[in-house]
Write a protein that holds these residues in place. Structure first.
Motif, PDB file in Angstrom:
ATOM      1  N   ALA A  62     -11.375  -8.598  47.205  1.00 45.31           N
ATOM      2  CA  ALA A  62     -12.639  -8.204  47.163  1.00 45.31           C
ATOM      3  C   ALA A  62     -12.597  -6.703  48.303  1.00 45.31           C
ATOM      4  O   ALA A  62     -13.679  -6.095  48.107  1.00 45.31           O
ATOM      5  N   ILE A  63     -11.562  -6.505  48.663  1.00 46.89           N
ATOM      6  CA  ILE A  63     -11.527  -5.227  49.580  1.00 46.89           C
ATOM      7  C   ILE A  63     -11.232  -4.138  48.601  1.00 46.89           C
ATOM      8  O   ILE A  63     -11.943  -2.896  48.613  1.00 46.89           O
ATOM      9  N   TYR A  64     -10.153  -4.493  47.756  1.00 49.45           N
ATOM     10  CA  TYR A  64      -9.734  -3.180  46.697  1.00 49.45           C
ATOM     11  C   TYR A  64     -10.214  -3.216  45.369  1.00 49.45           C
ATOM     12  O   TYR A  64     -10.089  -2.080  44.807  1.00 49.45           O
ATOM     13  N   GLY A  65     -10.693  -4.572  44.982  1.00 49.62           N
ATOM     14  CA  GLY A  65     -11.096  -4.599  43.729  1.00 49.62           C
ATOM     15  C   GLY A  65     -10.319  -4.396  42.639  1.00 49.62           C
ATOM     16  O   GLY A  65     -10.184  -5.417  41.830  1.00 49.62           O
ATOM     17  N   TYR A  66      -9.553  -3.454  42.481  1.00 46.32           N
ATOM     18  CA  TYR A  66      -8.311  -3.462  41.157  1.00 46.32           C
ATOM     19  C   TYR A  66      -6.993  -3.463  41.862  1.00 46.32           C
ATOM     20  O   TYR A  66      -6.904  -3.424  42.906  1.00 46.32           O
ATOM     21  N   HIS A  67      -6.189  -3.897  41.144  1.00 48.40           N
ATOM     22  CA  HIS A  67      -4.794  -3.602  41.309  1.00 48.40           C
ATOM     23  C   HIS A  67      -3.827  -3.081  40.422  1.00 48.40           C
ATOM     24  O   HIS A  67      -4.029  -3.221  39.340  1.00 48.40           O
ATOM     25  N   ALA A  68      -2.929  -2.132  41.054  1.00 52.19           N
ATOM     26  CA  ALA A  68      -2.205  -1.319  40.143  1.00 52.19           C
ATOM     27  C   ALA A  68      -1.211  -1.963  39.346  1.00 52.19           C
ATOM     28  O   ALA A  68      -1.138  -1.634  38.167  1.00 52.19           O
ATOM     29  N   GLY A  69      -0.969  -3.291  39.645  1.00 51.61           N
ATOM     30  CA  GLY A  69       0.019  -4.175  38.771  1.00 51.61           C
ATOM     31  C   GLY A  69      -0.765  -4.967  37.840  1.00 51.61           C
ATOM     32  O   GLY A  69       0.195  -5.495  36.980  1.00 51.61           O
ATOM     33  N   ALA A  70      -2.021  -5.087  37.638  1.00 53.21           N
ATOM     34  CA  ALA A  70      -2.525  -5.722  36.743  1.00 53.21           C
ATOM     35  C   ALA A  70      -3.203  -4.730  35.606  1.00 53.21           C
ATOM     36  O   ALA A  70      -3.871  -4.017  35.597  1.00 53.21           O
ATOM     37  N   GLU A  71      -2.424  -5.101  34.426  1.00 50.40           N
ATOM     38  CA  GLU A  71      -2.619  -4.226  33.245  1.00 50.40           C
ATOM     39  C   GLU A  71      -4.096  -3.936  32.684  1.00 50.40           C
ATOM     40  O   GLU A  71      -4.638  -2.881  32.430  1.00 50.40           O
ATOM     41  N   GLN A  72      -4.675  -4.920  32.701  1.00 48.13           N
ATOM     42  CA  GLN A  72      -6.139  -5.173  32.404  1.00 48.13           C
ATOM     43  C   GLN A  72      -6.883  -4.513  33.276  1.00 48.13           C
ATOM     44  O   GLN A  72      -8.126  -4.111  32.783  1.00 48.13           O
ATOM     45  N   ASP A  73      -6.741  -4.151  34.507  1.00 48.36           N
ATOM     46  CA  ASP A  73      -7.415  -3.506  35.433  1.00 48.36           C
ATOM     47  C   ASP A  73      -7.658  -1.998  34.932  1.00 48.36           C
ATOM     48  O   ASP A  73      -8.347  -1.150  35.343  1.00 48.36           O
ATOM     49  N   TRP A  74      -6.700  -1.406  34.373  1.00 50.67           N
ATOM     50  CA  TRP A  74      -6.493  -0.174  33.929  1.00 50.67           C
ATOM     51  C   TRP A  74      -7.763   0.080  32.837  1.00 50.67           C
ATOM     52  O   TRP A  74      -8.133   1.087  32.865  1.00 50.67           O
ATOM     53  N   ASP A  75      -7.565  -0.820  31.915  1.00 51.42           N
ATOM     54  CA  ASP A  75      -8.441  -0.770  30.775  1.00 51.42           C
ATOM     55  C   ASP A  75     -10.144  -0.830  31.498  1.00 51.42           C
ATOM     56  O   ASP A  75     -10.888  -0.113  30.886  1.00 51.42           O
ATOM     57  N   ARG A  76     -10.105  -1.763  32.392  1.00 51.03           N
ATOM     58  CA  ARG A  76     -11.802  -1.704  33.023  1.00 51.03           C
ATOM     59  C   ARG A  76     -11.863  -0.517  33.866  1.00 51.03           C
ATOM     60  O   ARG A  76     -13.012  -0.401  33.779  1.00 51.03           O
ATOM     61  N   ARG A  77     -10.991  -0.227  34.613  1.00 52.74           N
ATOM     62  CA  ARG A  77     -11.482   1.226  35.412  1.00 52.74           C
ATOM     63  C   ARG A  77     -11.868   2.197  34.098  1.00 52.74           C
ATOM     64  O   ARG A  77     -12.723   2.926  34.477  1.00 52.74           O
ATOM     65  N   LEU A  78     -11.143   2.477  33.116  1.00 47.87           N
ATOM     66  CA  LEU A  78     -11.374   3.393  32.355  1.00 47.87           C
ATOM     67  C   LEU A  78     -12.756   3.315  31.717  1.00 47.87           C
ATOM     68  O   LEU A  78     -13.489   4.143  31.460  1.00 47.87           O
ATOM     69  N   LYS A  79     -12.933   2.023  31.412  1.00 45.77           N
ATOM     70  CA  LYS A  79     -14.411   1.787  30.563  1.00 45.77           C
ATOM     71  C   LYS A  79     -15.550   2.090  32.117  1.00 45.77           C
ATOM     72  O   LYS A  79     -16.628   2.613  31.627  1.00 45.77           O
ATOM     73  N   ARG A  80     -15.208   1.741  33.315  1.00 49.70           N
ATOM     74  CA  ARG A  80     -15.935   2.207  34.201  1.00 49.70           C
ATOM     75  C   ARG A  80     -16.380   3.701  34.236  1.00 49.70           C
ATOM     76  O   ARG A  80     -17.518   3.994  34.518  1.00 49.70           O
ATOM     77  N   LEU A  81     -15.192   4.420  34.055  1.00 48.29           N
ATOM     78  CA  LEU A  81     -15.456   5.755  34.345  1.00 48.29           C
ATOM     79  C   LEU A  81     -16.186   6.140  32.904  1.00 48.29           C
ATOM     80  O   LEU A  81     -16.971   7.122  33.248  1.00 48.29           O
ATOM     81  N   GLU A  82     -16.030   5.926  31.872  1.00 45.84           N
ATOM     82  CA  GLU A  82     -16.765   6.286  30.829  1.00 45.84           C
ATOM     83  C   GLU A  82     -18.250   5.897  30.894  1.00 45.84           C
ATOM     84  O   GLU A  82     -18.967   6.764  30.127  1.00 45.84           O
ATOM     85  N   GLU A  83     -18.595   4.938  31.691  1.00 46.51           N
ATOM     86  CA  GLU A  83     -20.131   4.329  31.813  1.00 46.51           C
ATOM     87  C   GLU A  83     -20.582   5.529  32.950  1.00 46.51           C
ATOM     88  O   GLU A  83     -22.051   5.214  32.936  1.00 46.51           O
ATOM     89  N   SER A  84     -19.875   5.989  33.728  1.00 48.31           N
ATOM     90  CA  SER A  84     -20.477   6.645  34.926  1.00 48.31           C
ATOM     91  C   SER A  84     -20.393   8.126  35.049  1.00 48.31           C
ATOM     92  O   SER A  84     -20.301   8.692  36.015  1.00 48.31           O
ATOM     93  N   GLY A  85     -19.964   8.735  33.754  1.00 51.63           N
ATOM     94  CA  GLY A  85     -19.628  10.345  33.711  1.00 51.63           C
ATOM     95  C   GLY A  85     -20.862  11.117  34.361  1.00 51.63           C
ATOM     96  O   GLY A  85     -20.408  12.212  34.767  1.00 51.63           O
ATOM     97  N   GLY A  86     -22.013  10.919  34.126  1.00 50.86           N
ATOM     98  CA  GLY A  86     -23.033  11.396  34.615  1.00 50.86           C
ATOM     99  C   GLY A  86     -23.386  11.968  36.029  1.00 50.86           C
ATOM    100  O   GLY A  86     -24.060  12.565  36.280  1.00 50.86           O
ATOM    101  N   VAL A  87     -22.442  10.862  37.033  1.00 48.48           N
ATOM    102  CA  VAL A  87     -22.737  10.983  38.374  1.00 48.48           C
ATOM    103  C   VAL A  87     -21.891  12.100  39.119  1.00 48.48           C
ATOM    104  O   VAL A  87     -21.849  12.279  40.242  1.00 48.48           O
TER     105      VAL A  87
END
Length: 548
Positions: free
Chosen positions: A28-53
């Protein structure tokens, strides 16, 4: 290529718990974890959704291109990276304060980690991920930036340092280094580095850079460009005026929402403490977590601002600004503002689409304080990637380790013990044992005489005990001097053992925290760097022993 893995503890319980996922509460503190492969896909999707800010990618790329060209980054790989940034490519980013001749080796390790993490992410995601190095040129701690440690030809650890020029206590990037001071620093470096076939060319390259470098930050960037330009590493100085202009809208938000951000930092700090971890950054009540250069002169003093009586003030109350006045500075002169360790992650995420941030152990620990601040601004902490750590072992040092039967763990964990054991094994005369036995025999023979003396006059008992103690001390002293004399026969071995320790654990610390990379460039040109770049990489960090 010979490589080994060694578990090098970071001495940061919070970081260790994050890396090894031993405390589920930290999710809950860090949200993502570097060792979780799915988190890299999840983070990329988040970036694509928030480009306007975020800051406009094209304008940021324009500023970065100008800065990298000034730093000598003219390689096609860097140009391609900046082109990709202009088109919205995600980044893996990490940074460090500029240091003399790049400072300790951990700076190089971080750059290597950034490049490896970006490559790894790009392979998984099937798209370009740009490696970016954030030079913390806005920092003003001169004593942290001004030095480098090298092992001299005499096998002595020497500290080379640049004295701070006269003037205000301003940022490292705004502290000017004269041509005369650069020449003095180069002379000291030349005198310290052992002779090698690559030394003249190295000094020529550095001298050429100093002709263009106005500051330690400039020189730092030029060296990184030289070492990593072929790997597409994009450089950014946090104190670059071109970037500062793009940061103006974010500074306005940091000022407008300052009270809310302060509460977010304090709440998160309390949360971390309740989980049983020690805070790694100060969360000071009333701090704005912003700095102000006290005038528009490029050499103005960098002042930390606090909120008191409705004004933003520095500690000495040299300045007192209303929110409206500070907002005007943000809009008209953003180069006068600067972030601290808690607002820098927010600014970084505003400038770049940060897929992941490569951090050292202490940084991972204090980033734990920023999660609620990200949320307060509608942002999200990126994936935190522990940087890789390396120890380079030169051929001669490896040969000596084999000669004395020393493993890397022996050197790092129990070197003095193993040194004493080796010397003791050479003692065919059993010197320590024979002197100890002589002491025991003497005490056995002498004690009846002391009892006899006490029987004649009781007051002699105390004198006798003192006398015995002094004689025993003299026997021990003579034994020690005999051992020292015997060990002098092994001075060559002692020097070899000292060299092992100095090379791998100088000042009792890991190599990466002390030694400077010029020693390796001097001896191996850039082959040492190639070996670091070729070493095994892990998204969750780790320590690799690299044999040169």
């Amino acid at each position: 290529m010979r490589n080994e893995t060694y578990l090098l503890s970071s001495a940061q319980p919070l970081t260790e718990a994050y890396i090894h996922r031993t405390d589920s509460r930290l999710e809950a503190i860090y949200g993502y974890h570097a060792g979780a492969e799915q988190d890299w896909d999840r983070r990329l999707k988040r970036l694509e959704e928030s480009g306007g800010v975020r800051a406009e990618a094209a304008k940021l790329s324009e500023a970065l291109r100008a800065y990298n060209e000034r730093a000598g980054a003219s390689s096609p790989e860097v140009s391609a990276s900046i082109n990709a940034l202009a088109e919205g490519a995600p980044v893996v980013i990490g940074g460090q304060q500029a240091g003399l001749w790049t400072g300790p080796l951990l700076v190089i390790h971080k750059a290597v980690s950034i490049i490896a993490a970006a490559k790894s992410a790009g392979e998984q995601l099937g798209r370009k991920v740009v490696p970016v190095f954030w030079i913390a040129g806005e920092d003003h701690d001169w004593d942290e930036a001004n030095h480098a440690y090298l092992i001299s030809a005499e096998q002595e650890l020497r500290k080379l340092a640049a004295s701070r020029p006269d003037g205000a206590r301003t940022s490292v990037s705004r502290t000017r280094i004269s041509a005369e001071q650069w020449e003095q620093l180069l002379t000291e470096l030349e005198q310290t580095l052992p002779h090698s076939e690559f030394k003249p060319a190295l000094l020529d390259e550095l001298r050429s850079m100093t002709e263009q470098a106005g500051s330690l930050s400039d020189m730092f960037a030029m060296i990184l460009s030289r070492l990593f330009g072929a790997h597409g590493l994009v450089l950014m100085d946090a104190d670059d005026p071109g970037v500062r202009r793009l940061e103006a809208p974010m500074f306005a938000r940091l000022i407008e929402r300052n009270d809310e951000l302060e509460q977010a930092y304090r709440a998160q700090a309390e949360r971390v403490k309740q989980l049983g971890y020690t805070l790694q950054a100060d969360v000071t009540p009333g701090s704005s977590n912003l700095f102000l250069f006290d005038d528009q002169d490029s050499g103005g003093e960098r002042l930390l601002l606090h909120k008191r009586d409705g004004l933003f003030r520095d500690r000495k109350e040299q300045v007192g600004l209303t929110e409206a006045e500070l907002q005007r500075i943000a809009a008209e002169h953003p180069e006068r503002l600067s972030n601290n360790v808690l607002t820098r992650p927010l600014m970084q995420d505003y400038l770049f689409p940060v897929l992941a941030a490569v951090l050292g152990p202490g940084e991972i620990a204090y980033w734990a304080l920023t999660g609620e601040a990200f949320k307060a601004l509608g942002m999200e902490m990126p994936i935190l990637v522990p940087r890789m750590s390396y120890t380079m072992i030169e051929g001669t040092v490896a040969k000596h380790m084999d000669k004395y039967g020393l493993s890397f763990a022996d050197v790092m964990e129990r070197f003095e013990e193993r040194r004493k054991e080796w010397l003791k094994e050479q003692d065919g005369l059993s010197i320590e044992q024979r002197f100890a036995e002589a002491g025991e025999v003497f005490a056995t023979l002498y004690k009846p005489l002391l009892e006899l003396a006490a029987g004649v006059q009781p007051s002699l008992a105390k004198l006798g005990d003192t006398n015995l103690q002094k004689i025993m001390e003299q026997i021990h002293y003579m034994g020690s001097k005999t051992v020292d004399a015997f060990n002098k026969q092994f001075e060559a071995s002692t020097r070899q053992l000292d060299r092992i320790q100095l090379s791998l654990k100088p000042q009792g610390k890991p190599q990466e925290r002390v030694l400077n990379m010029t020693a390796y460039w001097n001896r191996y040109q850039t082959a040492w760097l190639d070996k670091l770049l070729e070493a095994p990489y892990s998204r969750t960090g780790g320590h690799q022993i690299v044999y040169l």
